[in-house]
Design an enzyme around this catalytic site. Structure first.
Site, mmCIF file in Angstrom:
data_model
loop_
_atom_site.group_PDB
_atom_site.id
_atom_site.type_symbol
_atom_site.label_atom_id
_atom_site.label_comp_id
_atom_site.label_asym_id
_atom_site.label_seq_id
_atom_site.Cartn_x
_atom_site.Cartn_y
_atom_site.Cartn_z
ATOM 1 N N ASP A 49 51.997 -55.477 34.772
ATOM 2 C CA ASP A 49 51.718 -55.287 33.498
ATOM 3 C C ASP A 49 50.714 -54.596 34.054
ATOM 4 O OD1 ASP A 49 51.013 -55.462 30.900
ATOM 5 O OD2 ASP A 49 51.169 -57.843 30.713
ATOM 6 N N ASN A 103 53.811 -43.065 32.090
ATOM 7 C CA ASN A 103 54.373 -43.033 30.973
ATOM 8 C C ASN A 103 53.897 -43.967 30.197
ATOM 9 O OD1 ASN A 103 56.903 -42.238 28.633
ATOM 10 N ND2 ASN A 103 57.005 -43.919 30.159
ATOM 11 N N TYR A 137 45.559 -45.830 18.992
ATOM 12 C CA TYR A 137 46.347 -45.599 19.531
ATOM 13 C C TYR A 137 45.522 -44.104 19.582
ATOM 14 C CZ TYR A 137 51.091 -43.013 20.666
ATOM 15 O OH TYR A 137 51.797 -41.914 20.565
ATOM 16 N N LYS A 174 45.410 -41.363 22.737
ATOM 17 C CA LYS A 174 46.351 -39.913 22.996
ATOM 18 C C LYS A 174 45.090 -38.259 22.855
ATOM 19 C CE LYS A 174 49.878 -41.955 24.149
ATOM 20 N NZ LYS A 174 49.952 -42.420 25.622
ATOM 21 N N VAL A 221 59.675 -39.359 18.617
ATOM 22 C CA VAL A 221 61.407 -39.150 20.081
ATOM 23 C C VAL A 221 61.599 -41.455 20.059
ATOM 24 C CG1 VAL A 221 62.244 -39.429 22.015
ATOM 25 C CG2 VAL A 221 59.988 -38.490 21.634
#
Length: 259
Positions: free
Chosen positions: A60, A87, A152, A156, A185
């Site tokens: 984790d 990823n 978020y 990024k 995606v």
């Protein structure tokens, strides 16, 4: 020469497709995610289909010591990582002050802290050997602020900036760093982020397999930054930066509101 790729978030989505694509090219894989069962199933699939070796280390990476424990497991197994694919990550929709703070901090720990730890350790080893490739999965979200996903989008943006600077530092030592910045995606991301029913999701997205292949091929070419959709790449690089900032934030907010 070995060809071992460490792939985080490998139990589903883009991470799983990275593993399949690399294994199809004859490369061994080190698979990590929280779900040991899903990783074991994927490892068995890849070994049977391609005759490669798949190592499984459930971890984790959102936990404080998750990345360090993974590094220790890989070192104890005597494995040398040639390709690092960061990823793992998640998002979360909602007004920042209304979301649980612990969720936002966990997002930062996984999307940013774990990525930095793994880049530092494995990047140093690659630089010492004089070769290696790192692929960090960012997002087109990293090119702009994101109301209703403020944390978020910010994580990024960090990954975008960090990856480019790291490439500049490591490239003279034979190591390249590539940022994959995909648009939406189709994976489990939207469900976990609470984005189902938004314009962003309803407009459709690219497949995980196509995004993984695009990013992997760009990494092998040594590309610095790549967006998996041509027109979207033009928009985030050349159009959106010229628009008024409040107009951009209004557009992003509307895309993430529930219909």
């Amino acid at each position: 020469m070995t060809n071992i790729a460490l792939i985080t978030g490998a139990s589903s989505g883009i991470g799983m497709e990275f593993a399949r694509y690399h294994a199809a090219k004859g490369g061994d894989v080190v698979l990590t995610a929280r779900s040991a069962d899903k990783l074991a199933n994927l490892a068995a699939e890849l070994e049977a289909a391609h005759g490669i070796k798949a190592h499984v280390f459930a971890a984790d990476l959102g936990r404080a010591e998750g990345a360090a424990q993974l590094i220790q497991q890989i070192a104890d197994a005597g494995l040398s990582i040639d390709i690092l694919i960061n990823n793992a990550g998640f998002g979360g929709r909602g007004a920042f002050v209304e979301r649980p703070l612990e969720d936002e901090l966990e997002m930062i720990d996984l999307n940013v802290k774990a990525l930095v730890v793994l880049c530092h350790y494995f990047g140093a080893g690659m630089a010492e050997r004089g070769n290696g490739r790192i692929l960090n999965v960012g997002s087109t979200a990293g090119f702009m602020p994101g109301p209703l996903q403020a944390t978020y989008f910010a994580t990024k943006a960090f990954v975008k900036s960090f990856s480019q600077a790291l490439d500049h530092e490591l490239r003279p030592q034979g190591v390249t760093v590539t940022l994959l910045a995909p648009g939406y995606v189709v994976t489990g991301f939207a469900e976990r982020a609470g984005l189902e029913g938004t314009k962003l999701v309803s407009s459709g997205g690219r497949s995980a397999a196509s995004a993984a292949q695009h990013g992997y091929d760009a990494m092998m070419r040594g590309t610095l930054v790549t967006v998996n959709e041509g027109l979207l790449g033009i928009a985030v690089n050349w159009v959106i930066p010229l628009l008024p900032r409040r107009m951009v934030m209004g557009m992003i907010e509307r895309m993430q509101r529930k219909s």
